[in-house]
Design an enzyme around this catalytic site. Structure first.
Site, PDB file in Angstrom:
ATOM      1  N   ASN A  20      -5.169   1.985 -13.438  1.00  0.00           N
ATOM      2  CA  ASN A  20      -4.179   1.141 -12.765  1.00  0.00           C
ATOM      3  C   ASN A  20      -2.787   1.718 -13.014  1.00  0.00           C
ATOM      4  OD1 ASN A  20      -3.098  -1.200 -11.456  1.00  0.00           O
ATOM      5  ND2 ASN A  20      -2.646  -2.078 -13.478  1.00  0.00           N
TER       6      ASN A  20
ATOM      7  N   HIS B 107       1.167   0.333 -13.474  1.00  0.00           N
ATOM      8  CA  HIS B 107       1.911  -0.905 -13.701  1.00  0.00           C
ATOM      9  C   HIS B 107       3.391  -0.548 -13.880  1.00  0.00           C
ATOM     10  CE1 HIS B 107       2.552  -5.031 -14.910  1.00  0.00           C
ATOM     11  NE2 HIS B 107       3.304  -4.587 -15.889  1.00  0.00           N
TER      12      HIS B 107
ATOM     13  N   LYS C  97     -16.940 -14.849  -8.762  1.00  0.00           N
ATOM     14  CA  LYS C  97     -16.353 -13.516  -8.922  1.00  0.00           C
ATOM     15  C   LYS C  97     -17.424 -12.425  -8.977  1.00  0.00           C
ATOM     16  CE  LYS C  97     -13.166 -11.082 -11.986  1.00  0.00           C
ATOM     17  NZ  LYS C  97     -11.750 -11.221 -11.722  1.00  0.00           N
TER      18      LYS C  97
ATOM     19  N   GLY D 270       0.789  -1.238   0.000  1.00  0.00           N
ATOM     20  CA  GLY D 270       0.000   0.000   0.000  1.00  0.00           C
ATOM     21  C   GLY D 270       0.814   1.276   0.000  1.00  0.00           C
ATOM     22  N   SER D 271       2.076   1.212  -0.454  1.00  0.00           N
ATOM     23  CA  SER D 271       2.865   2.450  -0.477  1.00  0.00           C
ATOM     24  C   SER D 271       2.282   3.455  -1.474  1.00  0.00           C
ATOM     25  CB  SER D 271       4.339   2.170  -0.778  1.00  0.00           C
ATOM     26  OG  SER D 271       4.504   1.709  -2.098  1.00  0.00           O
TER      27      SER D 271
ATOM     28  N   ARG E 282      -5.798  -8.541  -8.722  1.00  0.00           N
ATOM     29  CA  ARG E 282      -6.871  -9.334  -9.329  1.00  0.00           C
ATOM     30  C   ARG E 282      -7.345  -8.661 -10.607  1.00  0.00           C
ATOM     31  NH1 ARG E 282      -9.192 -13.321  -6.568  1.00  0.00           N
ATOM     32  NH2 ARG E 282     -10.994 -13.182  -7.923  1.00  0.00           N
ATOM     33  N   LEU E 283      -7.824  -9.489 -11.532  1.00  0.00           N
ATOM     34  CA  LEU E 283      -8.437  -8.926 -12.745  1.00  0.00           C
ATOM     35  C   LEU E 283      -9.818  -8.410 -12.386  1.00  0.00           C
ATOM     36  CD1 LEU E 283      -7.637 -11.485 -15.599  1.00  0.00           C
ATOM     37  CD2 LEU E 283      -6.736  -9.170 -15.315  1.00  0.00           C
TER      38      LEU E 283
HETATM   39  C1  GRF Z   1       3.462  -1.126  -7.559  1.00  0.00           C
HETATM   40  O1  GRF Z   1       4.747  -1.358  -8.084  1.00  0.00           O
HETATM   41  C2  GRF Z   1       2.460  -0.984  -8.679  1.00  0.00           C
HETATM   42  O2  GRF Z   1       3.007  -0.452  -9.846  1.00  0.00           O
HETATM   43  C3  GRF Z   1       2.060  -2.419  -8.933  1.00  0.00           C
HETATM   44  O3  GRF Z   1       2.037  -3.011  -7.660  1.00  0.00           O
HETATM   45  C4  GRF Z   1       2.949  -2.331  -6.791  1.00  0.00           C
HETATM   46  C5  GRF Z   1       2.204  -1.970  -5.546  1.00  0.00           C
HETATM   47  O4  GRF Z   1       3.028  -1.482  -4.513  1.00  0.00           O
HETATM   48  N1  GRF Z   1       0.809  -2.488  -9.648  1.00  0.00           N
HETATM   49  P1  GRF Z   1       2.374  -0.875  -3.194  1.00  0.00           P
HETATM   50  O5  GRF Z   1       1.454  -1.943  -2.599  1.00  0.00           O
HETATM   51  O6  GRF Z   1       1.609   0.346  -3.568  1.00  0.00           O
HETATM   52  O7  GRF Z   1       3.511  -0.577  -2.270  1.00  0.00           O
END
Ligand code: GRF
Length: 192
Positions: free
Chosen positions: A107, A109, A65, A12-13, A91-92
């Site tokens: 999202n 990524h 789901k 959750g950073s 999850r999708l």
């Molecule tokens: C991040 O690298 C994000 O890009 C990916 O999952 C990671 C989540 O990190 N989708 P955090 O839980 O927010 O620390």
């Protein structure tokens, strides 16, 4: 102001940095809810510390789901959520959430999509030996990291980099990039 729900499954950073950006005014939105599918995830502690309600909802407690996502949808609607922000949600997303939130789910990524979708994108890129890696913010569709790209940030891999240093740099940049991209996007949506 946009009412948002942050979806996360782990540390959750990114939730934390989004929350801080709402507090400083860099992200003009209100995080009204965190949605987490893992009862042991650290993001639950973070949400508590920030005073944000966290809806913990485990897919295995539902027959399928659609039922799992319907429970989330009920919570989103009860909280008047306009926009879903996925940040490490593993999850999708299915049609039960995609239909009511069409073009309103994003999202982040850790790769320059369409390269290296899916799990462990940073490891995949590092193992492939690419010299430019990066971050993508994109709209969510039914695929795995496939929706329309909103913005990207490239990051150079240096000779002395290890997987760990690259990973740390990506995460650090994510924490400023995601709030910036979202703020721009929300401003555009508010004008429309
Ligand atoms: C991040 O690298 C994000 O890009 C990916 O999952 C990671 C989540 O990190 N989708 P955090 O839980 O927010 O620390």
């Amino acid at each position: 102001m946009m009412n948002i729900a942050v979806f996360a499954s782990g540390n959750g950073s990114n939730f934390q940095s989004l929350y801080e950006a709402t507090q400083s005014g860099q992200l003009k939105a209100t995080i009204k809810l965190v949605v987490c599918n893992k009862p042991e995830a650290y993001v639950i502690e973070r949400a508590k510390a920030c005073g944000i309600p966290c809806f913990v909802c485990s897919p295995k407690d539902f027959p399928d789901k659609a039922a799992y996502e319907q429970a989330i949808l009920n919570e989103l609607q009860a909280n008047s959520i306009d926009f879903l922000v996925l940040a490490g949600y593993m999850r999708l997303v299915g049609p039960t959430l995609l239909q009511p939130y069409k073009n309103r789910i994003v999202n982040i990524h850790p790769s320059l999509l369409p390269a290296f979708p899916g799990m462990d994108a940073i490891g995949q890129a590092f193992d492939a030996g690419v010299k430019v890696i990066g971050i993508t913010v994109h709209f969510v569709d039914e695929g795995m990291d496939t929706g329309p790209i909103i913005d990207q940030q490239a990051i150079r891999v240096n000779e002395e980099d290890t997987r760990e240093t690259v990973e740390a740099r990506i995460h650090e940049i994510e924490h400023t990039f995601y709030p910036q991209v979202l703020n721009k996007l929300f401003q555009q949506l508010m004008v429309k």
